[in-house]
Design a protein around this motif. Structure first.
Motif, PDB file in Angstrom:
ATOM      1  N   SER A 132       2.157   6.667  -7.018  1.00 42.77           N
ATOM      2  CA  SER A 132       1.082   7.393  -7.709  1.00 42.77           C
ATOM      3  C   SER A 132       0.889   8.796  -7.157  1.00 42.77           C
ATOM      4  O   SER A 132      -0.140   9.422  -7.422  1.00 42.77           O
ATOM      5  CB  SER A 132      -0.229   6.614  -7.574  1.00 42.77           C
ATOM      6  N   SER A 173       0.831  -1.212   0.000  1.00 38.86           N
ATOM      7  CA  SER A 173       0.000   0.000   0.000  1.00 38.86           C
ATOM      8  C   SER A 173       0.861   1.255   0.000  1.00 38.86           C
ATOM      9  O   SER A 173       0.551   2.240  -0.678  1.00 38.86           O
ATOM     10  CB  SER A 173      -0.927   0.000   1.223  1.00 38.86           C
ATOM     11  N   LEU A 184       2.368   1.660  -3.529  1.00 42.14           N
ATOM     12  CA  LEU A 184       1.363   2.130  -4.476  1.00 42.14           C
ATOM     13  C   LEU A 184       1.065   3.616  -4.281  1.00 42.14           C
ATOM     14  O   LEU A 184       0.930   4.372  -5.250  1.00 42.14           O
ATOM     15  CB  LEU A 184       0.073   1.327  -4.316  1.00 42.14           C
ATOM     16  N   SER A 185       0.982   4.050  -3.030  1.00 41.81           N
ATOM     17  CA  SER A 185       0.675   5.450  -2.747  1.00 41.81           C
ATOM     18  C   SER A 185       1.795   6.372  -3.195  1.00 41.81           C
ATOM     19  O   SER A 185       1.556   7.405  -3.836  1.00 41.81           O
ATOM     20  CB  SER A 185       0.405   5.630  -1.240  1.00 41.81           C
ATOM     21  N   TYR A 187      -6.230   0.031  -4.687  1.00 42.74           N
ATOM     22  CA  TYR A 187      -5.945   0.450  -3.310  1.00 42.74           C
ATOM     23  C   TYR A 187      -7.051   0.034  -2.330  1.00 42.74           C
ATOM     24  O   TYR A 187      -6.749  -0.526  -1.263  1.00 42.74           O
ATOM     25  CB  TYR A 187      -5.762   1.964  -3.253  1.00 42.74           C
ATOM     26  N   PRO A 240      -3.537   6.551  -5.809  1.00 43.16           N
ATOM     27  CA  PRO A 240      -3.467   5.273  -6.528  1.00 43.16           C
ATOM     28  C   PRO A 240      -4.820   4.917  -7.141  1.00 43.16           C
ATOM     29  O   PRO A 240      -5.837   5.572  -6.883  1.00 43.16           O
ATOM     30  CB  PRO A 240      -3.094   4.280  -5.423  1.00 43.16           C
ATOM     31  N   SER A 281      -1.291   5.443   4.478  1.00 43.31           N
ATOM     32  CA  SER A 281      -0.650   4.149   4.195  1.00 43.31           C
ATOM     33  C   SER A 281       0.603   3.952   5.033  1.00 43.31           C
ATOM     34  O   SER A 281       0.839   2.862   5.577  1.00 43.31           O
ATOM     35  CB  SER A 281      -0.299   4.051   2.705  1.00 43.31           C
ATOM     36  N   LEU A 322      -6.794  -2.326   0.904  1.00 43.19           N
ATOM     37  CA  LEU A 322      -7.075  -1.801   2.240  1.00 43.19           C
ATOM     38  C   LEU A 322      -8.139  -2.650   2.935  1.00 43.19           C
ATOM     39  O   LEU A 322      -8.031  -2.946   4.131  1.00 43.19           O
ATOM     40  CB  LEU A 322      -7.542  -0.353   2.145  1.00 43.19           C
ATOM     41  N   THR A 360      -3.323   9.467  -0.097  1.00 43.34           N
ATOM     42  CA  THR A 360      -3.348   8.230   0.688  1.00 43.34           C
ATOM     43  C   THR A 360      -1.995   7.929   1.335  1.00 43.34           C
ATOM     44  O   THR A 360      -1.912   7.041   2.183  1.00 43.34           O
ATOM     45  CB  THR A 360      -3.721   7.034  -0.212  1.00 43.34           C
ATOM     46  N   THR A 361      -0.954   8.647   0.954  1.00 45.63           N
ATOM     47  CA  THR A 361       0.397   8.309   1.424  1.00 45.63           C
ATOM     48  C   THR A 361       0.549   8.390   2.937  1.00 45.63           C
ATOM     49  O   THR A 361       1.053   7.436   3.556  1.00 45.63           O
ATOM     50  CB  THR A 361       1.446   9.198   0.733  1.00 45.63           C
TER      51      THR A 361
END
Length: 428
Positions: free
Chosen positions: A315, A308, A311-312, A324, A319, A388, A328, A384-385
């Protein structure tokens, strides 16, 4: 699912009016008081922002969740000794009365500050139901049967997050947004009436005097029991993830993924994975063993949280929704293989202090989780970073704590649910 028989002797069995199924359903409904106090109002966050002039997309609404958890945490320290002295039912009724005051106060709050104060009081009331529900399960079950019972309770309990946002949205569509608070008040009255059928489950031999010294000794014994303290700390990290998700889910889904209208559906689908995890856990934990199952789940969970984060970052915090959110959901769903089992393992050595132990472990978990979750959710806005990274670090902390407990109590590796003297040893 077939559970082991309750841990009561044939002589004591007639004192229970309820069948095992009705008992576990009532316990689930009691715990739903807490869940409704959280999940039902999530769709009202936009209305709360508008009503109290908080500004569009303000993260201040997250405090509506965190202050509830803080009240929930603080009050458990009081309810635990009361439950071990006077019994489970009087505490349930006391908590229900305070719950009503908090819910009605929230519905009538003229300012955001008074809303937060009422939510804190509401959490104090919800704490009584949480302590009582866990203590009753510990009174009636132990070992693998308790883990299975807790999983069954959690499976029913997790239907609340599936249905609550949809119910909340429906109420707001036809009634003022404060109706979500009134709904909770009505539910509390229903549970109070139903619980009149419940027989007291506290063994008279386990009643403890309500004295300051005795209370402190009880909490000290629980806190110094190595397995109980260690696994409670592990669940604090996991509770931090729960709190961060509850406080941030509306922002993530509405602002990051631009799916505000679909929020109740998406939230409900994620909650369905919670329920599925609880059901599966209840079926496998008695065969696999608590400690082996926990270890296996962590080995799957940690790579998912790391993915996760990757991916965050890759992107730039936005993501693909279709990658995502399922990831999650699986991450959060795996917690149902961890929380009931770690909680069972934590309470196993201190069954004679079920109310006190449930209160202390629950208070520590809720308070610690509220603090950790707030630290994470405060960083969430349009990416989302931060979320995550926070989830990954909290899950890692939980796993490392389990490893420390296992190293200091090596007999746990054998999956004996009844601890050896070394497991129960207090730390000095």
């Amino acid at each position: 699912m077939t559970l082991s028989a309750p841990v009561d002797t044939p002589a004591s069995a007639p004192q229970y009016r309820m069948s095992q199924r009705e008992l576990l359903t009532l316990i689930s409904a009691i715990m739903a008081l807490m869940a409704l106090g959280i999940d039902l109002m999530l769709p009202a966050f936009d209305d709360i922002r508008e009503a109290y002039d908080l500004g569009a997309a303000s993260p201040e609404t997250g405090k509506v969740i965190t202050v509830f958890f803080l009240g929930l945490a603080v009050a458990q320290l009081v309810y635990g000794p009361l439950a071990d002295r006077f019994g489970r039912k009087p505490v349930l009724y006391l908590g229900g009365a305070i719950y009503l005051v908090g819910a009605i106060g929230s519905a009538l709050a003229p300012t955001f500050e008074l809303l937060l104060l009422s939510r804190f009081v509401w959490g104090i009331g919800a704490a009584g139901s949480r302590v009582v529900a866990t203590a009753i399960v510990r009174d009636r079950f132990e070992g693998p049967a308790m883990a299975a019972a807790m999983s069954q309770v959690m499976a029913v309990f997790m239907l609340v997050p599936v249905l609550a946002p949809t119910i909340g949205s429906g109420l707001i569509a036809v009634l003022p947004w404060q109706s979500v608070f009134w709904f909770c008040a009505v539910w509390a009255v229903i549970i109070t009436v139903w619980s009149l059928r419940l027989r007291e489950t506290l063994d008279p031999a386990n009643r403890r005097p309500l004295k300051f010294g005795s209370t402190i000794r009880g909490y000290t014994e629980v806190a110094r029991t190595r397995v109980t303290a260690g696994y409670t700390v592990s669940t604090i990290f996991l509770q931090g993830v729960f709190t961060a998700y509850l406080a941030s889910s509306e922002l993530l889904i509405a602002d990051v993924f631009d799916r505000e209208a679909q929020f109740p559906i998406i939230f409900g689908l994620v909650a369905t994975l919670f329920a599925a995890g609880a059901i599966i856990n209840g079926r496998v934990v008695e065969r696999v063993g608590i400690h082996r199952l926990v270890n296996t789940v962590f080995m799957i969970l940690l790579p998912m949280t790391a993915l996760s984060v990757v991916l965050s970052i890759a992107s730039d915090g936005r993501p693909s929704f279709w990658v995502y959110m399922p990831l999650l959901g699986l991450t959060l769903g795996s917690f149902m293989f961890l929380m009931p089992n770690l909680n069972t393992a934590a309470l196993t050595p201190v069954g004679h202090l079920a109310g006190t132990a449930s209160a202390l472990s629950g208070a520590a978990r809720m308070a610690g989780g509220a603090v950790l979750g707030t630290l994470v959710s405060a960083k969430v806005s349009d990416s989302t970073t931060p979320f995550s990274i926070g989830v990954a670090l909290l899950c890692l902390g939980s796993w490392l704590t389990v490893l420390i407990v296992r190293r200091r109590s090596p007999d746990l590796a054998n999956d004996h649910l009844r601890p050896t003297p070394a497991d129960v040893a207090v730390v000095g």
